[in-house]
Design a protein around this motif. Structure first.
Motif, PDB file in Angstrom:
ATOM      1  N   ALA A  48       1.023  -1.164   0.047  1.00  0.00           N
ATOM      2  CA  ALA A  48      -0.043   0.052  -0.251  1.00  0.00           C
ATOM      3  C   ALA A  48       0.894   1.204  -0.075  1.00  0.00           C
ATOM      4  O   ALA A  48       0.580   2.158  -0.806  1.00  0.00           O
ATOM      5  CB  ALA A  48      -0.905  -0.113   1.102  1.00  0.00           C
ATOM      6  N   ASP A  53      -1.031   5.477  -2.633  1.00  0.00           N
ATOM      7  CA  ASP A  53      -2.705   6.302  -2.827  1.00  0.00           C
ATOM      8  C   ASP A  53      -3.081   6.667  -1.564  1.00  0.00           C
ATOM      9  O   ASP A  53      -2.622   5.912  -0.329  1.00  0.00           O
ATOM     10  CB  ASP A  53      -3.759   5.212  -3.715  1.00  0.00           C
ATOM     11  CG  ASP A  53      -3.020   4.796  -5.024  1.00  0.00           C
ATOM     12  OD1 ASP A  53      -2.561   6.077  -5.621  1.00  0.00           O
ATOM     13  OD2 ASP A  53      -3.313   3.834  -5.375  1.00  0.00           O
ATOM     14  N   SER A  55      -6.475   7.466   1.002  1.00  0.00           N
ATOM     15  CA  SER A  55      -7.981   6.843   1.236  1.00  0.00           C
ATOM     16  C   SER A  55      -8.734   7.887   2.111  1.00  0.00           C
ATOM     17  O   SER A  55      -8.196   8.595   2.909  1.00  0.00           O
ATOM     18  CB  SER A  55      -7.813   5.675   1.856  1.00  0.00           C
ATOM     19  OG  SER A  55      -9.094   4.845   1.804  1.00  0.00           O
ATOM     20  N   THR A 171      -7.934   1.849  -3.588  1.00  0.00           N
ATOM     21  CA  THR A 171      -6.867   1.822  -3.019  1.00  0.00           C
ATOM     22  C   THR A 171      -6.725   0.399  -1.844  1.00  0.00           C
ATOM     23  O   THR A 171      -8.041  -0.126  -1.907  1.00  0.00           O
ATOM     24  CB  THR A 171      -6.312   2.911  -2.048  1.00  0.00           C
ATOM     25  OG1 THR A 171      -7.457   2.699  -0.516  1.00  0.00           O
ATOM     26  CG2 THR A 171      -7.141   4.253  -2.809  1.00  0.00           C
ATOM     27  N   TRP A 173      -6.170   0.582   1.076  1.00  0.00           N
ATOM     28  CA  TRP A 173      -6.062   1.040   2.573  1.00  0.00           C
ATOM     29  C   TRP A 173      -7.267   0.562   3.440  1.00  0.00           C
ATOM     30  O   TRP A 173      -7.024   0.689   4.504  1.00  0.00           O
ATOM     31  CB  TRP A 173      -5.940   2.600   2.642  1.00  0.00           C
ATOM     32  CG  TRP A 173      -4.526   3.249   2.227  1.00  0.00           C
ATOM     33  CD1 TRP A 173      -4.183   3.780   1.203  1.00  0.00           C
ATOM     34  CD2 TRP A 173      -3.339   2.824   2.942  1.00  0.00           C
ATOM     35  NE1 TRP A 173      -2.885   4.053   1.113  1.00  0.00           N
ATOM     36  CE2 TRP A 173      -2.229   3.578   2.314  1.00  0.00           C
ATOM     37  CE3 TRP A 173      -2.987   2.302   4.234  1.00  0.00           C
ATOM     38  CZ2 TRP A 173      -0.860   3.541   2.867  1.00  0.00           C
ATOM     39  CZ3 TRP A 173      -1.629   2.276   4.570  1.00  0.00           C
ATOM     40  CH2 TRP A 173      -0.695   2.910   3.798  1.00  0.00           C
TER      41      TRP A 173
END
Length: 278
Positions: A48, A53, A55, A171, A173
């Motif tokens: 991740a 990215d 979130s 994503t 997350w």
């Protein structure tokens, strides 16, 4: 694409469950999870972070909710694998994990044909057949303990499939949040039961770490599958994971099913097939 991703998820989940069950028989379910879940979380967190990215808070909230369902389900499922035959426990949990997303998907607007609805009914019938053990009362009570725990775990897995899909924002997350909550649940359970991770047994520890890695990979493949199509289809196909668990249990442990249980597995395959085709 959804079929390939979801079936890949099922294969990886099944292999991970076998490894988790094998390690649990050697080192105890809770102790194994204390080792495997954090290892999987570290791997997922690294990926991740590499993707970079962000979130939203709403997506993370769904991730936390899915973690409560999935973490609790894993704890129960590993206990079921340690107590009952893998070739019975895995199908029972898989069938329940298939039914929950299918029902929720229909409620959200997925349109299932009468054939698919018939498949869901067959899945429920199969649970009864697969769970049947010898008629002796004492053996029946002991034999049903694993499948009953698997039934509860399967419902938790189904809820995880639904909740993590609701929080998907493109994503990883939400999945990281989910696994972090699962780790907290398992650590609390370990402290309450004074369970320790099997770090001194290298073989058990290695199997546990492999189980954690496979679990994360299976979850990631499911997230990708749920992005590619309907929840009801992704959830059902990903819930075919008992197939690889049963095959591995047969190859490694020589587990055999009674005739009525074999009928149950055939009914289960037919039911899941009908759900998928619908």
């Amino acid at each position: 694409m959804i079929i390939a991703l979801a079936l890949s998820s099922a294969i990886v989940f099944g292999a991970g469950d076998f490894c988790g069950g094998a390690a649990s028989r050697r080192g105890g379910a809770t102790g194994v999870l204390v080792l495997s879940l954090p290892a999987g979380l570290v791997l997922l967190l690294a990926v991740a972070l590499a993707l970079g990215d962000g979130s939203s808070g709403g997506a993370l909230t769904w991730g936390v909710a899915s973690g409560l369902a999935g973490g609790g389900a894993l704890l129960v499922f590993y206990r079921a694998l340690a107590q009952g035959p893998m070739s019975v426990v895995a199908p029972v949990s898989g069938l329940m994990a298939a039914v929950v997303p299918a029902v929720v998907g229909v409620a959200q607007g997925d349109r299932l044909s009468p054939m698919a609805i018939t498949g869901i009914v067959l899945c429920l019938v199969a649970i009864c057949f697969v769970s049947i053990e010898p008629s002796d009362e004492q053996r029946t009570r002991a034999g049903l303990r694993g499948p009953l725990l698997a039934l509860l775990a399967g419902a938790g897995f189904g809820a995880f499939f639904v909740l993590i899909q609701q929080g998907d924002d493109g994503t990883l997350w939400p999945l990281v949040a989910s696994k972090a909550v699962g780790v907290v649940i398992v650590v609390i359970a370990a402290l309450a039961t004074r369970s320790r991770p099997p770090v001194h047994d290298r073989v058990t520890a290695g199997i546990a770490l492999l189980a954690g890695s496979l679990d994360v990979l299976g979850n990631a493949l499911y997230v990708l599958a749920s992005r590619a199509g309907m929840l009801s289809i992704a959830g059902v196909l990903s819930s075919l994971y008992p197939a690889s668990t049963v095959v591995l249990a047969r190859l490694v442990y020589g587990e055999r099913l009674r005739p009525i249980q074999r009928v149950g597995l055939v009914v289960a395959v037919a039911g899941v097939g009908l759900v998928t085709s619908g």
